[in-house]
Every structure is written in structure tokens, then in C-alpha cells.
Design an enzyme around this catalytic site. Structure first.
Site, mmCIF file in Angstrom:
data_model
loop_
_atom_site.group_PDB
_atom_site.id
_atom_site.type_symbol
_atom_site.label_atom_id
_atom_site.label_comp_id
_atom_site.label_asym_id
_atom_site.label_seq_id
_atom_site.Cartn_x
_atom_site.Cartn_y
_atom_site.Cartn_z
ATOM 1 N N LYS A 54 6.183 -21.660 24.008
ATOM 2 C CA LYS A 54 6.822 -20.840 24.732
ATOM 3 C C LYS A 54 7.245 -20.137 26.541
ATOM 4 O O LYS A 54 6.927 -20.494 26.399
ATOM 5 C CB LYS A 54 6.043 -18.894 24.035
ATOM 6 C CG LYS A 54 6.132 -19.069 22.433
ATOM 7 C CD LYS A 54 5.511 -18.087 21.637
ATOM 8 C CE LYS A 54 5.292 -18.056 19.948
ATOM 9 N NZ LYS A 54 6.040 -18.376 19.112
ATOM 10 N N LYS A 73 11.944 -26.400 6.543
ATOM 11 C CA LYS A 73 13.083 -26.954 7.214
ATOM 12 C C LYS A 73 13.933 -28.427 6.644
ATOM 13 O O LYS A 73 13.480 -28.942 6.039
ATOM 14 C CB LYS A 73 12.735 -26.812 8.505
ATOM 15 C CG LYS A 73 12.535 -25.923 9.112
ATOM 16 C CD LYS A 73 11.988 -26.271 10.381
ATOM 17 C CE LYS A 73 11.420 -25.030 11.219
ATOM 18 N NZ LYS A 73 12.647 -23.732 11.618
ATOM 19 N N HIS A 132 5.178 -23.292 7.419
ATOM 20 C CA HIS A 132 7.297 -22.714 6.323
ATOM 21 C C HIS A 132 8.640 -24.158 6.930
ATOM 22 O O HIS A 132 9.410 -25.014 6.665
ATOM 23 C CB HIS A 132 7.912 -22.122 7.084
ATOM 24 C CG HIS A 132 8.296 -21.880 8.596
ATOM 25 N ND1 HIS A 132 7.310 -21.080 9.405
ATOM 26 C CD2 HIS A 132 9.254 -21.576 9.207
ATOM 27 C CE1 HIS A 132 7.667 -21.415 10.731
ATOM 28 N NE2 HIS A 132 8.601 -21.573 10.638
ATOM 29 N N ASP A 160 -1.950 -21.953 16.195
ATOM 30 C CA ASP A 160 -0.278 -21.126 15.922
ATOM 31 C C ASP A 160 0.782 -22.446 15.218
ATOM 32 O O ASP A 160 1.177 -21.814 14.268
ATOM 33 C CB ASP A 160 0.678 -20.588 17.040
ATOM 34 C CG ASP A 160 1.535 -19.385 16.408
ATOM 35 O OD1 ASP A 160 1.305 -18.624 15.561
ATOM 36 O OD2 ASP A 160 2.459 -18.935 17.186
ATOM 37 N N HIS A 193 2.223 -26.946 12.536
ATOM 38 C CA HIS A 193 3.763 -27.245 12.245
ATOM 39 C C HIS A 193 3.635 -28.762 12.779
ATOM 40 O O HIS A 193 4.699 -29.429 12.146
ATOM 41 C CB HIS A 193 4.132 -26.402 12.836
ATOM 42 C CG HIS A 193 4.388 -24.732 12.485
ATOM 43 N ND1 HIS A 193 3.967 -24.373 10.926
ATOM 44 C CD2 HIS A 193 5.114 -24.065 12.624
ATOM 45 C CE1 HIS A 193 4.436 -23.726 10.805
ATOM 46 N NE2 HIS A 193 4.667 -23.245 12.072
ATOM 47 N N LYS A 247 0.699 -18.767 6.303
ATOM 48 C CA LYS A 247 -0.521 -19.355 7.104
ATOM 49 C C LYS A 247 -0.630 -17.547 7.994
ATOM 50 O O LYS A 247 0.668 -16.936 8.400
ATOM 51 C CB LYS A 247 0.322 -20.326 8.236
ATOM 52 C CG LYS A 247 1.204 -19.740 9.588
ATOM 53 C CD LYS A 247 1.889 -20.911 10.259
ATOM 54 C CE LYS A 247 0.973 -20.368 11.654
ATOM 55 N NZ LYS A 247 1.675 -20.106 12.281
ATOM 56 N N GLU A 262 10.369 -23.473 22.251
ATOM 57 C CA GLU A 262 10.930 -22.099 22.280
ATOM 58 C C GLU A 262 11.292 -20.819 23.182
ATOM 59 O O GLU A 262 10.502 -20.997 24.202
ATOM 60 C CB GLU A 262 9.689 -21.434 21.156
ATOM 61 C CG GLU A 262 9.323 -22.435 19.713
ATOM 62 C CD GLU A 262 8.733 -20.370 19.343
ATOM 63 O OE1 GLU A 262 9.087 -20.002 18.193
ATOM 64 O OE2 GLU A 262 7.734 -20.846 19.204
ATOM 65 N N ARG A 291 1.029 -1.105 0.268
ATOM 66 C CA ARG A 291 0.141 -0.362 -0.346
ATOM 67 C C ARG A 291 0.739 1.632 0.108
ATOM 68 O O ARG A 291 0.291 2.674 -0.763
ATOM 69 C CB ARG A 291 -0.769 0.059 1.461
ATOM 70 C CG ARG A 291 -2.124 1.098 1.076
ATOM 71 C CD ARG A 291 -3.194 0.770 1.941
ATOM 72 N NE ARG A 291 -2.280 0.153 3.201
ATOM 73 C CZ ARG A 291 -2.834 -0.808 4.480
ATOM 74 N NH1 ARG A 291 -4.178 0.108 5.035
ATOM 75 N NH2 ARG A 291 -2.027 -1.115 5.729
HETATM 76 C C1 BG6 Z 1 5.617 -19.403 13.454
HETATM 77 C C2 BG6 Z 1 4.844 -19.672 14.961
HETATM 78 O O1 BG6 Z 1 4.564 -20.260 12.768
HETATM 79 O O2 BG6 Z 1 6.661 -20.497 13.747
HETATM 80 C C3 BG6 Z 1 6.069 -18.046 15.345
HETATM 81 O O3 BG6 Z 1 3.961 -18.257 14.171
HETATM 82 C C4 BG6 Z 1 6.809 -19.255 15.415
HETATM 83 O O4 BG6 Z 1 4.978 -18.163 16.705
HETATM 84 C C5 BG6 Z 1 7.571 -20.614 14.617
HETATM 85 O O5 BG6 Z 1 7.395 -18.359 16.408
HETATM 86 C C6 BG6 Z 1 8.381 -20.663 15.246
HETATM 87 O O6 BG6 Z 1 9.680 -21.215 13.395
HETATM 88 P P1 BG6 Z 1 10.874 -21.281 13.812
HETATM 89 O O7 BG6 Z 1 11.438 -21.623 12.247
HETATM 90 O O8 BG6 Z 1 11.152 -20.546 14.161
HETATM 91 O O9 BG6 Z 1 10.958 -23.138 14.538
#
Ligand code: BG6
Length: 478
Positions: A326, A177, A173, A230, A235, A143, A211, A46
Site C-alpha cells: 500500500k 477480474k 474477487h 490480506d 490474490h 475473505k 496500490e 441486524r
Molecule cells: C482486498 C484487500 O481483498 O483487495 C484490500 O483486502 C485491497 O486491502 C483490495 O485494497 C484490492 O483490490 P482491488 O480490486 O482494488 O485491486
């Protein structure tokens, strides 16, 4: 191997994901020689900005989030030459003709929607109505792909009004990996593991994505989503699928995705006694979750642990324990396949209990460990001890793999190649929501509040109990 020449349009090009991942990732691919000379990258957003301003932003993003080992002096300037910008109004008519003017005929054409899902429909429609996209173009979506089954179905329906399923690349994603792909190589490239990969030999499987970070600046999004939406719905579910699926006939998109879908559909509904939700608490040194999301009464979970079952011939009776959160003790992502005890021990009972465990470390220090039982050295008689056969991929494969490509780099190149194997198909995403929705609805209807846990731990006590009750133990989060 260079990909074909392409025009890649990134919508949301000034956003966080583009700056952190997409643009630096594209630059690293450029440095590695994978991008052909006549590739073009078009930022669209934008903000009113000219190409010079955008190039400056890209240069800053690369400086902050990393070029790569192969990026020599001067490459950035060359890379910036292939980057352009056009301000576009996703909800209106502004900028679309100008954007179209940048596109060339006869090249692969891909559109990356790095924007809120509420804009997917508007973008898809305009790509068609202004004639930017045709039946060969590809669209990439990020996502969160919906926040429940209904919204995911609506998103799929919107996209499919304008594009066919084989044009839609839904990113998770984790599938990009390197070690996640290695999971398939380990399972289906070796004779050793697959014969034992079933309920007869496997006691249980643990999947941990821990994490250390907090919710950062994403509190607004995260508080509406929580760890279940999330991380688990996408994942962890994808990891579960890759570990549990039947061998696909070929390493081809629909072969692989058909098998993953069967796993999700075979998942039993989860008994609510088998799920623990947690939320990190404040301590003397740092604020807790509720302060981070600026919601003093939030009941969103920043941690979840659960036991699930896959009702099929291969896995009946073998529990899968999943956990993610987290602010935990360490950043560890690991899948551990814990094998059953040997059927009969010829050694005396003092030798203790020993088990083979195959653990696949997704990050950090990607690698694999297989715990095997041997005799403890020395004259003390036949005492058994478990030792790891430990392999770090970086060490085993040498310096050329020291720089593992980031998941996004790999996935974007797959879009250009037209390979959907590592992207989620619409029915997979819907099936995953169909499984998670009742869990979340159950929490809501019971008014369940997450258990507080201290930052720097392995989550709430109840999560440990989830395993202890079954006579099992979580692996350590380091
Ligand atoms: C994302 C989540 O999809 O993946 C985040 O929204 C998370 O909350 C992240 O921290 C973790 O990805 P990675 O690659 O750091 O393990």
C-alpha cells in the site's frame, strides 16, 4: 444472456462491501438485462429497518458507487421493486421465519455471507434449522477465509456440517477480474505462448499488485492481518496459480481447481532471506501506517516482496518474484513473464542485452504488452532496441467493452449459474495457508520488524536488492 430467476439473500446487507460492491454490481447487471424479471434480492442484517429504508440505502449506494452505462433513467426504480429487507438476528431466532416467508419455491436460492467469518457457523446452522436452505441452495462467503490454516480448517468444517463443497462459493474477487480470466484465454487459447511457458525459456516471472491507497478505515482488521494475509495468501497466490498451472483438461471447476492446487502444493517453503517486509513511514505531509492503524508499535507489514520457487518439472529453477503493498508509487497490477536471452547472439556485444517480456496488465488500462527486439532505425549499423507490441483490451475490442464488469458482478452471476470455476475450493484455501503460515510464524519467532518505506516509492530498498542480488530488476511501478 439472462441467468435463471433467483432469490438472493445478502446477510450483512447494510455493510461496507454490500454498499460498495454487491448492491451497485447487482444493479448494473439488472441494467444490462442479465437479471430476469422475477429475480429477488433480499437484504438481511441486524439493523431494524423497513424495506423502504433499505431501498433508500440501495439507491444511495448506487448513486455513490456507480450505476453503469446501460442504466437509463427509471431503471433504478424498477430495480428497487425487486429488493426487500428483513432484520435478522444471526445469533438468535429473530427474523428467520419472516425471512423464510420471502423465499419462493422452484427458484435458484443463494445466500451471500457478507459478514465477519465468526458468524458463518451461526448463519449456516440457522439456514438449515429454519428450513431456508436445502441441498440445492448455494452459500457465498467472503475473505478473509480464516487467518491461518487452523482457523481456515475450522471454517471449512463448520460450513461443511451444513453444506456440501459444491454448494460453497468462496470469493476471491481477483478471479472475477476480466484480465485475470484473460490470462487463461491468452495461455490456453493461443499456440504461441504455451510451448515457451516453462523453465527452459522463461528466466523469471514477476507479479506485482501495487496500490496507492493506505489502509483507510480498515486499520483494525488490517493491523491483525498485514499484506501477507490480506493479499498474498489469496490474490497473489491465485495469480501465481493461473500463471503456473498445467493446462486443465477442460475449463470446468474441478479441472481448473485441481491444477491450481497442484501449484500451491509444489511451492517450496520460502527462505526468509528471500522475503522483505515493509511498512509505510510518515513524512512531512502525511501520517504513516502506525498512525492509520492507531498502533504506535505495530510491526504489521503493509508491503511484502518475495522470491519463491515451484518444485515441479515445468518450473524447476525459474524464480517467481511477488510483491504487493500500500501507499506505493502507482496503482499497477501486472504479471510479467521475462523470457531468457537468445542462446547465441549473432550481433556484436554493443547491441546490449535484449529480452522478450510478456506483460499482462490487470489494472488499470487492462492489456498486454510483448517486448520484442528490432533494429534501431537509421544508418548507425545493427543496433538493437526493444519495442513493445502493445495492446489495450479496451482499444482492441472497441467501445462495447469500455465498461468491463466489476469482478463482483461477474462472480455473483456465476453463483446464480452454479459455476464454481472462479471460486476457491476448500482444499486450495487450506493449502495456501499451509504455505503462508510458516512464513508468518518465522517473522514472529525472529521478532522481525518491517522495513520502513516512504509513501510514493516502490517499497523498501531491500525489496530492490532482492532482485539486484540475482542480477535482475523489478519492472517499474507507474
Ligand atoms: C482486498 C484487500 O481483498 O483487495 C484490500 O483486502 C485491497 O486491502 C483490495 O485494497 C484490492 O483490490 P482491488 O480490486 O482494488 O485491486
Amino acid at each position: 444472456i439472462p441467468v435463471e430467476p433467483f432469490d438472493l439473500v445478502i446477510f450483512g446487507a447494510t455493510g461496507d462491501l454490500a454498499r460498495r460492491k454487491i448492491l451497485p454490481g447487482l444493479f448494473r447487471r439488472y441494467c444490462s438485462g442479465q437479471m430476469p424479471e422475477d429475480a429477488r434480492i433480499l437484504g438481511a442484517a441486524r439493523s431494524e429497518m423497513d424495506t423502504a429504508g433499505f431501498r433508500q440505502m440501495v439507491a444511495e449506494a448506487v448513486a455513490e458507487f456507480g450505476g453503469g452505462r446501460h442504466c437509463e433513467d427509471g431503471t433504478l426504480e424498477q430495480f428497487l421493486e425487486i429488493v426487500d429487507y428483513e432484520a435478522v438476528d444471526a445469533m438468535g431466532d429473530g427474523g428467520w421465519e419472516a425471512l423464510k416467508g420471502h423465499l419462493r419455491g422452484g427458484f435458484v436460492r443463494a445466500f451471500y455471507f457478507s459478514v465477519a467469518p465468526s458468524l458463518f457457523g451461526a448463519l449456516a446452522e440457522r439456514l438449515r434449522s429454519f428450513g431456508l436452505a436445502d441441498d440445492d441452495s448455494r452459500v457465498v462467503v467472503e475473505k478473509p477465509f480464516g487467518h491461518d490454516l487452523e482457523s481456515a480448517k475450522a471454517l471449512n468444517a463448520t460450513l461443511r456440517q451444513h453444506f456440501a463443497e459444491d454448494q460453497i462459493y468462496r470469493i476471491d474477487h481477483y478471479l472475477g477480474k476480466e484480465t485475470v480470466q484473460n490470462l487463461m484465454a491468452v495461455r490456453f487459447g493461443n499456440m504461441l505462448f504455451e510451448p515457451l511457458w516453462n523453465a527452459q525459456y522463461v528466466d523469471h516471472i514477476q507479479i506485482t499488485v501495487a496500490e496507492t491507497v493506505d489502509v483507510g478505515g480498515r486499520g483494525g482488521y488490517y493491523d491483525k492481518s498485514g499484506a501477507m494475509r490480506d493479499m498474498v495468501q489469496n490474490h497473489l497466490m491465485q495469480l501465481l496459480c493461473l500463471i503456473a498451472m498445467e493446462p486443465p483438461a477442460r475449463f470446468e471447476p474441478d479441472s481448473v481447481r485441481d491444477e491450481k492446487l497442484k501449484v500451491i502444493r509444489a511451492l517450496d517453503p520460502v527462505d526468509y532471506h528471500h522475503i522483505v517486509r515493509g511498512q509505510y513511514a510518515a513524512d512531512d505531509h502525511q501520517p504513516g501506517y502506525r498512525v492509520h492503524v492507531e498502533n504506535p508499535r505495530s510491526t504489521t507489514e503493509s508491503f511484502v516482496a518475495m522470491k519463491c520457487h515451484i518444485s515441479n518439472w515445468r518450473w524447476a529453477g525459474t524464480p517467481f518474484y511477488l510483491r504487493t503493498g500500500k501507499k506505493l508509487r502507482g496503482r499497477t497490477s501486472e504479471i510479467a513473464v521475462v523470457f531468457k536471452d537468445a542462446p547465441h547472439s549473432i550481433f556484436d556485444s554493443e547491441s546490449g542485452r535484449h529480452r522478450n517480456v510478456l506483460s499482462i496488465r490487470l489494472q488499470p488500462n487492462e492489456g498486454m504488452t510483448l517486448d520484442v527486439t528490432i533494429k534501431e532505425p537509421g544508418p548507425g549499423g545493427m543496433r538493437l532496441v526493444d519495442v513493445p507490441l502493445d495492446m489495450s483490451f479496451a482499444e482492441a475490442l472497441g467501445p462495447e467493452v469500455e465498461e468491463v464488469p466489476d469482478a463482483y458482478e461477474r462472480l455473483i452471476m456465476d453463483v446464480i449459474r452454479g459455476n464454481q470455476t472462479l471460486f476457491m475450493r476448500g482444499d486450495e484455501v487450506e493449502a495456501a495457508w499451509a504455505w503462508t503460515d510458516p512464513i508468518i510464524a518465522g517473522w514472529q519467532s525472529r521478532g522481525e520488524v518491517p522495513k520502513p518505506y516512504d509513501a510514493g516509492t516502490a517499497g523498501p530498498e531491500d525489496a530492490l536488492m532482492l532482485m539486484h542480488r540475482d542480477g535482475r530488476r523489478w519492472r517499474e511501478i507507474r
